[in-house]
Design an enzyme around this catalytic site. Structure first.
Site, PDB file in Angstrom:
ATOM      1  NE  ARG A  25      -4.471  -2.896   1.635  1.00 41.65           N
ATOM      2  CZ  ARG A  25      -4.269  -2.044   1.092  1.00 41.65           C
ATOM      3  NH1 ARG A  25      -2.600  -1.032   0.597  1.00 41.65           N
ATOM      4  NH2 ARG A  25      -4.638  -1.838  -0.094  1.00 41.65           N
ATOM      5  CG  ASP A  79       3.318   8.002  -6.007  1.00 39.30           C
ATOM      6  OD1 ASP A  79       3.301   7.432  -4.656  1.00 39.30           O
ATOM      7  OD2 ASP A  79       3.082   6.755  -6.169  1.00 39.30           O
ATOM      8  CE1 TYR A 173      11.325  -0.531   6.087  1.00 37.12           C
ATOM      9  CE2 TYR A 173      11.857  -1.676   7.644  1.00 37.12           C
ATOM     10  CZ  TYR A 173      11.081  -1.443   7.331  1.00 37.12           C
ATOM     11  OH  TYR A 173      10.074  -1.119   7.742  1.00 37.12           O
TER      12      TYR A 173
END
Length: 284
Positions: A25, A79, A173
């Site tokens: 996506r 994965d 992050y």
């Protein structure tokens, strides 16, 4: 602006083989569909095998869309943290399509918690998917990339902005995304003599994806974002540039497209009447 941004593009991606992490996506799928229009072969590594009510699309719906767009799709369910999955994808790409021309490091985990709020489990997930996944997928494909006519590694990560307000906003992050960028720049330097290009690509504004909707700001933020098509067009411009002409750069989608002659960006906006939201790690 770096003059290399203005290099004359080569013909399209017909017959080229792209191995991509993620791609079910969002930005990854948009890049895959743009390459598919040219007739590219797309090997997708993604976990989403069955529909998830919280997320649109699966690896199988993405593969069908790629085929419908004119490309050839090879879905590899697995994965990116798993070395066996990576090896299986690389072997499948070479066995099915005869080689690898492009690695697209798209898979990424987003967690914007501060240091004290970020769990060890979430930290490890970001490190494994973002940094290790980028390194290991590229590493596995490089013996085949060096044999390609125009080999590229493209990593979706930001420029290294060391301003304190970014370093202190969400260090976990930031470390994971900057780690991706350092991998990309390292590959560019290490494999320059073999002609393997390695660059990063980052959006000037937020992009209308599930991450924006679910993490960054919901519907209001989506309205202030651009469509994934802008990243797809920018990625296509990079991948159709000679690998020895442009490497080791941290590229921004809008800057690159402007250098290639695009002047009208209104069509990329989700809502042209809404003010655009700059993406993370960018100032000004």
């Amino acid at each position: 602006m770096n003059a290399a941004l203005s290099e004359t593009p080569l013909p399209g991606l017909a017959g080229k083989t792209i191995v991509m992490s993620g791609g079910s996506r969002g930005i990854g799928l948009a890049i895959a569909l743009r390459a598919a229009v040219d007739g590219a072969n797309i090997v997708l590594i993604a976990k989403t095998d069955t529909p998830n009510p919280r997320l649109e699309g699966t690896i199988h719906t993405a593969a069908a869309a790629i085929e419908d767009a004119g490309g050839r799709a090879l879905p590899v369910v697995g994965d990116i943290r798993d070395d066996v999955t990576i090896a299986r994808a690389v072997e499948a790409a070479v066995g099915t399509f005869g080689g690898i021309d492009v690695v697209l490091n798209n898979a990424s985990v987003l967690a914007l918690e501060g240091t004290l709020d970020l769990s060890p489990k979430r930290f490890d997930l970001m490190a494994d998917v973002n940094v290790r996944g980028t390194f290991m997928l590229s590493r596995a494909a490089l013996p085949h990339l060096v044999k390609a006519a125009n080999p590229h590694i493209l990593t979706l990560s930001p420029p290294l902005n060391l301003a304190p307000h970014w370093l202190g906003a969400h260090p976990g992050y930031t470390l994971a995304k900057y780690g991706m960028t350092l991998c990309a720049l390292g590959f560019a330097a290490e494999f320059a003599a073999q002609g393997v290009a390695s660059n990063t690509l980052w959006p000037r504004t937020t992009i209308a994806t599930a991450a924006v909707a679910n993490v960054l700001g919901g519907e209001a933020m989506m309205r202030r974002s651009r469509k994934p098509a802008i990243m797809a067009d920018a990625a296509h411009a990079i991948l159709t540039t000679g690998s020895r002409e442009m490497s080791g750069q941290c590229l921004i989608d809008e800057e690159l497209l402007r250098a290639r002659g695009i002047t009208d960006f209104e069509g990329y906006a989700v809502d042209p009447t809404a003010g655009l939201m700059p993406d993370l790690f960018l100032d000004g």
